[in-house]
Design a protein around this motif. Structure first.
Motif, PDB file in Angstrom:
ATOM      1  N   ASP A 130      35.171  14.418  -5.861  1.00 25.44           N
ATOM      2  CA  ASP A 130      36.007  14.469  -4.664  1.00 25.44           C
ATOM      3  C   ASP A 130      35.516  13.429  -3.664  1.00 25.44           C
ATOM      4  N   TRP A 131      36.402  13.026  -2.767  1.00 22.78           N
ATOM      5  CA  TRP A 131      36.049  12.053  -1.726  1.00 22.78           C
ATOM      6  C   TRP A 131      35.881  12.758  -0.388  1.00 22.78           C
ATOM      7  N   PRO A 132      34.923  12.396   0.412  1.00 22.28           N
ATOM      8  CA  PRO A 132      33.805  11.496   0.130  1.00 22.28           C
ATOM      9  C   PRO A 132      32.951  12.017  -1.021  1.00 22.28           C
ATOM     10  N   LYS A 508      29.171  13.087  10.638  1.00 25.20           N
ATOM     11  CA  LYS A 508      29.231  14.209  11.580  1.00 25.20           C
ATOM     12  C   LYS A 508      30.602  14.325  12.227  1.00 25.20           C
ATOM     13  N   TYR A 509      31.179  13.187  12.606  1.00 30.33           N
ATOM     14  CA  TYR A 509      32.374  13.226  13.448  1.00 30.33           C
ATOM     15  C   TYR A 509      33.621  12.605  12.814  1.00 30.33           C
ATOM     16  N   PHE A 510      33.467  11.692  11.870  1.00 25.81           N
ATOM     17  CA  PHE A 510      34.615  10.966  11.339  1.00 25.81           C
ATOM     18  C   PHE A 510      35.031  11.418   9.946  1.00 25.81           C
ATOM     19  N   ALA A 511      34.066  11.758   9.103  1.00 25.81           N
ATOM     20  CA  ALA A 511      34.358  12.035   7.699  1.00 25.81           C
ATOM     21  C   ALA A 511      34.912  13.434   7.512  1.00 25.81           C
ATOM     22  N   LYS A 512      35.832  13.543   6.560  1.00 18.58           N
ATOM     23  CA  LYS A 512      36.364  14.865   6.242  1.00 18.58           C
ATOM     24  C   LYS A 512      35.361  15.624   5.380  1.00 18.58           C
ATOM     25  N   LYS A 513      35.534  16.910   5.303  1.00 19.01           N
ATOM     26  CA  LYS A 513      34.644  17.757   4.508  1.00 19.01           C
ATOM     27  C   LYS A 513      35.250  17.965   3.124  1.00 19.01           C
ATOM     28  N   ASN A 514      34.385  17.989   2.122  1.00 14.53           N
ATOM     29  CA  ASN A 514      34.845  18.253   0.745  1.00 14.53           C
ATOM     30  C   ASN A 514      35.299  19.700   0.594  1.00 14.53           C
TER      31      ASN A 514
END
Length: 514
Positions: A130-132, A508-514
């Motif tokens: 999955d991404w990230p 912490k603030y920009f990336a989505k959660k898997n």
């Protein structure tokens, strides 16, 4: 004499640096426009694959707006690629590109050099995770979860195909995606030279420093140079610059975007889209992006100087320059894309060997021989025709300096950072040939052609090795032509690809959660 000058100007691919014209020629915008799309598609995928949905939507809107503006302002080339009389040459361009990419090992259809092992593994991780891409296992190298943090833009379209249809489909799509990229590059170079010529494209494939001569001097032997297929570019201990053929055969994921972005910068007739174009380099080719910065600054400043009208008040000139540079695509697309990409790479907090000075005290003599044979011989050969070009001196200075800097454990910095300047050098060399034809300077052209032929021995080795190993596989299927499959995380080079990310601003603030 006046006719001679006019012809010289017409043939020069860098003439926009001497006299800027904001009017568009009657040629085709299609190669430039397709190149923008080629660079933008991976960014769209990254935004929805790695960013939180609200931010992804905002960034997509900004990229779409910037892309629209850049396409609208795309420079037209003086070659009409899709005219009926040009179609045979255009088809030949694509066929040459396909043959070159086939021999590189991309897609696994022919022999793959060792670096493909890790590149195949990067694509596999992008397809299967999955991404990230987050790895929660801990062990000898990492005590906390890590993320895949790498310049993987070129693989993202193929990874999407792989998620839907499997790894074999991903490899097939990657092959054709790279063929498309090389074809676009060839079209851009043809546009810069104002003609479609198969010989020009072959010259690009074989363009290289005089590695065979360096190998002979330092090793006092001609063994494995003329008729063998060994890798001879690492002849100078501590330094290496790669031919275009070697770049494709070993590090295609950085080379193809770096070539296209550099060529696009040379094609521009104003500064309206230069930051927009440059911003794609961060996620696609991080080290070449460093070497591209002097080229970008030189092009931008040169155009500012040339467009400055001394007859107008300073305030009026400043307003015109700001209007040209501070465009939507530069400010509202290029800057945010560069910032997001930078924060993504900064998320790798696992630590590595950073920038440091090369041990020049120990390697001074090797350095002098290296720079002479790798690029100075070409700069001497084109001095007469390009000594007044700012890019001549800026790229020369860049190539002289980058070997003095090291980053990481190997010589990757000089190999990758030199790519944009080598592209510019190639364009200047081919331009010199055309200018020498006009002026009747046969001696200068003979010298350049002799350098190209000797330099081409390097590419001959790369291509010859691929042909030989692939032929051996056809005769004996037990002969392996591709690299063994590895788990990228389990490999010893994992620190090149993964980083402990949890304290980073991006995740912490920009990336989505898997």
């Amino acid at each position: 004499m006046s006719n001679s000058k006019a012809k010289t100007k017409t043939r020069s691919p860098l003439s926009f640096l001497k006299k800027i014209s904001l009017s568009e020629s009657t040629g085709s915008k299609i190669p430039v426009g397709l190149s923008y799309l080629y660079l933008a598609i991976p960014m769209y995928i990254f935004m929805f694959g790695w960013l939180k949905l609200p931010l992804a939507i905002i960034m997509t809107a900004l990229l779409s707006g910037g892309l629209y503006k850049a396409l609208k302002n795309a420079p037209a080339m003086e070659v009409t690629f899709f005219a009926r009389k040009q179609l045979p040459k255009l088809i030949m361009v694509v066929l040459i590109a396909a043959a070159w990419v086939y021999l590189s090992g991309i897609g696994g259809y022919s022999y793959q050099n060792q670096d493909h092992m890790w590149r195949n593994a990067v694509l596999a991780k992008l397809v299967s995770n999955d991404w990230p891409v987050i790895i929660t296992e801990t062990g000898e190298y990492f005590s906390r979860p890590v993320a895949l943090i790498y310049y993987f833009a070129l693989w993202l379209p193929a990874a999407c195909v792989g998620k839907m249809f499997g790894m074999a489909a991903a490899q097939t799509f990657l092959f054709w995606w790279c063929v498309a990229g090389v074809s676009l590059l060839f079209m851009l170079i043809s546009g810069l030279n104002k003609k479609i010529s198969p010989w020009l494209l072959i010259a690009f494939i074989f363009f290289s420093g005089l590695d065979a001569v360096g190998y002979f001097i330092l090793h006092n032997s001609a063994d494995h140079i003329w008729l063998d297929v060994n890798h001879i570019e690492n002849w100078a201990y501590g330094f290496q610059m790669s031919s275009f053929c070697t770049q494709l055969f070993w590090v295609y994921n950085q080379a193809i975007p770096a070539w296209i972005i550099t060529a696009l910068l040379l094609c521009q007739k104003d500064n309206r889209s230069v930051i927009f174009i440059y911003s794609f380099s961060f996620l696609a080719c991080s080290l070449p992006a460093i070497g591209m910065l002097p080229v970008l600054c030189c092009i931008g400043i040169t155009r500012i100087v040339k467009t400055y009208d001394k007859k107008k008040p300073f305030k009026e000139n400043l307003q015109g320059l700001c209007k040209e540079a501070f465009t939507f695509q530069n400010v509202f697309t290029g800057v945010p894309m560069a910032l997001v990409s930078y924060l993504f790479f900064k998320a790798n907090t696992s630590g590595t060997v950073g920038f440091r000075k090369t041990d020049m005290e120990r390697l001074r003599m090797t350095y002098l021989i290296f720079i002479l044979l790798e690029f100075l011989v070409y700069y001497f050969a084109i001095y007469k025709t390009h000594k007044r070009e700012p890019l001549y001196w800026v790229t020369l200075a860049t190539l002289l300096i980058v070997p003095m800097i090291s980053f990481g454990y190997h010589v990757d910095f000089v190999m990758r950072t030199s790519i944009p300047s080598l592209v510019v050098l190639f364009v200047m060399v081919t331009d010199s040939i055309e200018k020498n034809k006009v002026s009747g300077d046969k001696r200068a052209n003979l010298i350049i052609i002799a350098l190209l032929l000797v330099g081409g021995i390097t590419a001959y080795h790369e291509i010859g090795r691929s042909v030989r190993r692939t032929a051996e596989h056809c005769e004996n299927p037990d002969t392996v032509i591709d690299n063994p499959e590895i788990d990228l995380y389990e490999d010893g080079a994992r620190r090149n690809f993964f980083g402990e990310y949890q304290d980073s601003l991006f995740f912490k603030y920009f990336a989505k959660k898997n």
